[in-house]
Scaffold this motif. Structure first.
Motif, mmCIF file in Angstrom:
data_model
loop_
_atom_site.group_PDB
_atom_site.id
_atom_site.type_symbol
_atom_site.label_atom_id
_atom_site.label_comp_id
_atom_site.label_asym_id
_atom_site.label_seq_id
_atom_site.Cartn_x
_atom_site.Cartn_y
_atom_site.Cartn_z
ATOM 1 N N THR A 1 29.514 26.883 -38.290
ATOM 2 C CA THR A 1 29.039 27.134 -36.922
ATOM 3 C C THR A 1 30.023 26.602 -35.878
ATOM 4 O OG1 THR A 1 27.817 25.050 -36.817
ATOM 5 C CG2 THR A 1 26.640 26.960 -37.673
ATOM 6 N N ARG B 1 30.802 30.982 -32.476
ATOM 7 C CA ARG B 1 30.159 30.645 -31.202
ATOM 8 C C ARG B 1 30.051 31.883 -30.314
ATOM 9 N NH1 ARG B 1 29.557 25.043 -30.037
ATOM 10 N NH2 ARG B 1 29.820 23.975 -32.029
ATOM 11 N N ARG C 1 27.374 34.353 -31.605
ATOM 12 C CA ARG C 1 26.039 33.892 -31.213
ATOM 13 C C ARG C 1 25.767 34.219 -29.735
ATOM 14 N NH1 ARG C 1 22.580 29.174 -32.350
ATOM 15 N NH2 ARG C 1 21.909 28.165 -30.432
ATOM 16 N N ALA D 1 22.964 36.686 -28.184
ATOM 17 C CA ALA D 1 21.998 36.139 -27.220
ATOM 18 C C ALA D 1 22.042 36.901 -25.901
ATOM 19 C CB ALA D 1 22.282 34.660 -26.989
ATOM 20 N N CYS E 1 21.255 32.427 -39.330
ATOM 21 C CA CYS E 1 20.296 31.972 -38.304
ATOM 22 C C CYS E 1 21.020 31.661 -36.997
ATOM 23 C CB CYS E 1 19.579 30.704 -38.773
ATOM 24 S SG CYS E 1 18.524 30.929 -40.206
ATOM 25 N N PHE E 2 22.132 30.958 -37.128
ATOM 26 C CA PHE E 2 22.859 30.489 -35.951
ATOM 27 C C PHE E 2 23.316 31.651 -35.079
ATOM 28 C CE2 PHE E 2 26.791 29.126 -33.802
ATOM 29 C CZ PHE E 2 26.352 27.970 -33.168
ATOM 30 N N VAL E 3 23.882 32.654 -35.709
ATOM 31 C CA VAL E 3 24.432 33.777 -34.945
ATOM 32 C C VAL E 3 23.331 34.710 -34.457
ATOM 33 C CG1 VAL E 3 25.865 35.857 -35.098
ATOM 34 C CG2 VAL E 3 26.701 33.685 -35.995
ATOM 35 N N SER E 4 22.398 35.009 -35.335
ATOM 36 C CA SER E 4 21.375 36.000 -34.960
ATOM 37 C C SER E 4 20.335 35.433 -34.003
ATOM 38 C CB SER E 4 20.663 36.516 -36.214
ATOM 39 O OG SER E 4 19.831 35.511 -36.763
ATOM 40 N N GLY E 5 20.171 34.104 -34.035
ATOM 41 C CA GLY E 5 19.110 33.511 -33.228
ATOM 42 C C GLY E 5 17.722 33.811 -33.773
#
Lengths: 390, 390, 390, 390
Positions: A148, A154, A157, A161, A219-223
């Motif tokens: 991440t 970054r 993500r 978003a 999870c981190f990228v897709s939110g």
């Protein structure tokens, strides 16, 4: 402009850091140490580097740690450092998995911030206990889901978003390796030994070691939050005690789906972590081995190759970028970004200042989610590959 | 084995380092500092970071340099540090080119080792003087032709030296960029300003800034000495004072040939340094933007993709490799390898021990060769593109 | 839309085609035949396929050519076919270079359209004579500089012409191969034999065989005319009679520059033709081995990967595209585009209709330019690498 | 040697071919026609090209089919052609799926060989009936799973069969596209209309259109038989009547596993068919968009890039290769290989000669397997994603 300026943190007031594990011959300890130095935010001053006293001592000497701050155990270290005026402010835990929870607990209870390798623990219960303890203690707790930290991750993500992809439909993650194609654990590989040993790794082999990385990144990228999964864990190498290949169907809350594949027996793959996210309006693709590139396609338009430090870089990438586009950054820089983001939180705590809301690092809650993921996958697989809530 | 062990230097007895240039807003200074920290061999304790006293002071503060060791000029710093018991052992010179020679001279004369950015000087005469001074002083002098620090470049050199390519016939080097496609030097880019200013850069623009890198790399890998060249230097952007595109035909001693192309106006290229070497038995290709890969073909066999840390890695690559294959290293790690190799030489000098013959870093002689290359190219071009001895 | 429709020519009234050369064991003859069939515009009905009568006969049998239309020489064929009511309308000349001019002359004089392999002839004088003869005869004359038939090359040309790159500054062409790394011409390779034999190839080896392709492509895409060149031709393989490596500096009319490198001894390269064009506003890159992709960068924006049949395809690409994006077309389809464009001209002549101005194929004038290029390069090199007008 | 010889079939006695479907505006019909011409083995002489009489007539005219051999229906055509001395020997069926079975039946019963597009039918029952009919009739029946025609796929299959990968553990197949990201079927796309219409496509959308291709390829290369599958079919686009995304877990007989993912809504993918096979000793990777490359890794050795026509090409690739390495072949050539292999079988039947055992093309049994695959996947998905025998 391409080479206008490079980023570097100010070093005033380095954070005093201790380390548990990471003695001679270890792998990830050295990575943590380099990561801690790149932006000059930490100073390694204490260690319980090995369970073997001789090795602990020698390793401390290698690293310039004063003999009186080289400890025989993490418990001893937590106690002694907590009692020093110049004691460590943070500790890096880089042991095999089964030691994460007891060590983390000891340092949190001693009022010391924790940077812990992944997976967080070996059981969900331990992880839940840590979450509570972090809440109670108010300490910073970072888990080194280091991928991440890559700038283009970054950016990915941030793009998701910001709606650049529209509504997300598919999140495809994979992490093939090949280093356990043969039975390395009985052929002298220390890394293979503990990673395939349930006593030290927990219930997951491949899924714990790299599957959780892929999941965390997704999870981190897709939110998105995962709703349920259907997993098939396989042990291909005869005699191996844990899974070495993992297939998982993913159902995300809100209706998106995906596949996650991780393998340690896919010959020709070194660290083939790859993430692809597709939405109603666009798609993204990223590969860890070539991390300075992010492929982006708006539906109906040509593909774009976004580069770290290049023309299509977003501020979210730029703030964790050190050198201009075309000069590649890699694994250690991404790892260092986790350390530096954690440092911002630790310094904010030290200085009782507000934390910059742009700071991001994987937390103890992310670590818990990783454990819940492993747990659900192991259960789904054992139950005959059935849908299992996470 | 893929993840068995990562490399890290022992940190006992860090080298006390000073820096000339590299204050706020500079580019390469921060790169040098990160490079010096990655393997924990240096401690930055003094600086003459800017000609602007305010900026010098503020920059020193940023970097944790004690106020009394932040100097107003390199001359003052050389003198003062030479007089301290805990004075700097080495200095990093990261100013625009025209300051390299006087600063290097001052520190060599003060008995301080030097790590100097490239190109070495602005004239051949200055470079020759430095070579003499280094010889006389016995000090370590490293020039940061940093691309020689990449592991797969080390391997390429070793493979050529071992005869894997047979007799070398062709050495093709190129280094296209695009950041000077428009007249950035009058649009507020500090980096463009001095790099296109003959007073600060010397007689070469593109050839000095990146052409020398390509040339140095070609020499390093091929092991060949250049005999003569035929150059065409062009200034495409109206009003620009130095060349922004360079074409050179190369004749190497022994009969090999090659082309060198460097450009700052090739739109779509960030830092497109690429080297290709072809011999009677094999060929190699390497691209800086993807530095963990080295393509190798034996004549009549399939292409191989050799990877840093992978199965085809040679010891020469392994000794400057920190993390396993598939976890990319980048520009900063390659740069750090120059610093760490120089550290080995400095520590050998400090400890009066023999230097490991495996240690390699670009020396003052390499710096001189770079200046002779610039000089010959400028002359060849001015004379109407004629063959010119180097 | 991705798979909406594929292109195919109507086949009413195929053009009756003859062939000179291309018997059993030849390389390029089969390529021409396949190319002529893909869009169903031609029917091969006659041939002088080999100087060896047995082979000619057998080859004709292979190809379904009636025995009475299999001729012992091109002269005989031109005469006989011109006298038949159903005689050939066009001839494909696919012999070694030295036969191109006499054969082409014979067919033009017999009133038959010509499709001729490259290079056009072995001397500039022959080429000039052909140009005159074509003018006089009014016949269609196509030269198979087949790379101009690739859809993304058509698009590149259109983009340059439309000003997408601004004013062109640099045209960089290269064509490395490795098949003549060793002395194949004395080791039984028929293809190597004649290509390295001045009697059959003319004064240029590598420059004639592949250098002219690179040059033709550079002219085609850039739309520029070459002013002068400075060449260095090298024969690396001992005993070889012609050059096997070519370096050329290019000065285009209007101020653009460039380098052209072609080699037959660059180990690891199969057919590495690559073209890069850079202007004041943008840059393009294309590689023959991966011809369905065209990289395009507008200065200051992210790189775009334009794909044949994809979202960024222009009409100029679409009109020579058969299948949707992601389903690759290759060398034979590009070659077929030359045949089909020539067919449009031949049919326009047959039907006395106006020729669609969108039709493009390399002409006898392009062939002459190729010969002038070879001639100038050979002279420049022989004179010691001096600037030579083309 | 790189350019020594190119392959071409002899054309004596072309096979008389008819076509059902493929009139103006169709996609795959033109592909079949080009494929049939490339090696000059067929002559298109009859057609029932459209259900629309006007369009049928016009299309026949376009293609040079005599008016009296342009039919209003396949039934009429089968009957009439069977009655002609010069009647068609083979028919290509290129209609939407629901017409495959009735048309194929009619021609088989008329004693005419069949080349049929995929998927074979719309139901398993129809497919089984065809298998019986083919057996009874003794006719050649080829299904255009065209990707099996790519040379490097032939090589991959041969390498697996020869044990180069050891025992197979994993077969990973994927086929992402993006052309149905939006509801193209109601926006005027004819191709989208029928492909998303259960009446014309059958029970599978994405799985029938491209999932079967991926499955067929996985079987072809791995040589494995599928035991059971667990599928999740999704329709992402609101209002769409069939699946547009498919995830499947695969269990192969003998213990190998795998994932198959196909999607029509993965933005940025044109025809992203990719196959990866991993065994105990080695791994292979192949991508349809770049079909001339095959990545091969022996465990513990560097990756090799095998190229069609290059040094690592096997005889199985060479026999379906037309031009030398570095001159790319594509989709149409791969498709043509199916036609040419089928032609060998048809000619063997015509001449009552033994069929070369090296001849490979997808048969009616392969078509049936594809239908069983669709059927099992649809059932598994409907039943809540459970393991289902194929």
């Amino acid at each position: 402009m391409a080479i206008e300026g490079s980023k570097e943190e100010a070093s005033s007031g380095r954070i005093r850091l201790g380390m548990v594990g990471g003695g001679r011959g270890a792998f990830i300890g050295a990575v943590h140490r380099i990561a801690s130095r790149i932006d000059d935010q930490y100073e390694l001053v204490a260690g319980a580097l090995s369970a073997d006293p001789e090795k602990a001592k020698a390793s401390a000497g290698d690293l310039g740690i004063a003999p009186d701050r080289s400890y025989g155990s993490f418990a001893e270290m937590a106690k002694a450092e907590a009692g020093r005026a110049d004691g460590i402010e943070a500790v890096a835990i880089v042991t095999p998995n089964h030691m994460h929870a007891p060590a983390a607990k000891a340092f949190l209870e001693a009022g010391i911030h924790v940077i812990c390798d992944k997976p967080l623990t070996t059981t969900v219960a331990e992880a839940e206990e840590l979450v509570q303890l972090v809440k109670k203690s108010g300490k910073v707790f970072a888990v080194t889901h280091n991928y991440t930290g890559y700038p283009m991750i970054r950016q990915a993500r941030a793009m998701v978003a910001a709606g650049e992809l529209g509504e997300i439909r598919l999140v495809q993650a994979e992490y093939p390796q090949d280093w356990l194609t043969e039975r390395a654990e009985t052929a002298g590989s220390k890394q293979a030994e503990w990673r395939t040993d349930p006593k030290r790794s927990g219930a997951g082999g491949c899924i714990g070691d790299i599957g959780t990385h892929a999941y965390n990144l997704a999870c981190f990228v897709s939110g998105l939050e995962l709703d349920e999964l259907l997993a098939q864990l396989t042990t291909f190498v005869p005699g191996r005690l844990l899974d070495d290949d993992v297939q998982i169907m993913l159902r995300w809350k809100g209706g998106a789906k995906g596949l996650l594949w991780a393998s340690q027996v896919a010959v020709g793959n070194e660290n083939g972590l790859k993430l692809r996210v597709y939405g109603t309006k666009g798609g993204l693709e990223w590969t860890q081995a070539d991390p300075n590139y992010l492929w982006f396609t708006k539906f109906g338009e040509p593909k774009q190759l976004l580069t770290r430090g290049g023309n299509g870089a977003w501020p979210e990438a730029a703030r964790v970028t050190r050198v201009p586009g075309g000069h590649p950054e890699g694994y250690l820089e991404g790892f260092a970004n986790i350390y530096t983001e954690a440092a911002r939180a630790i310094l904010a705590a030290r200085n009782r200042t507000a934390l910059d809301p742009a700071v991001i690092f994987p937390t103890v809650e992310d670590g818990l989610k990783g454990m819940q993921f492993i747990d659900a996958a192991v259960k789904s697989s054992a139950a005959g590959n059935v849908w299992t809530k996470v």
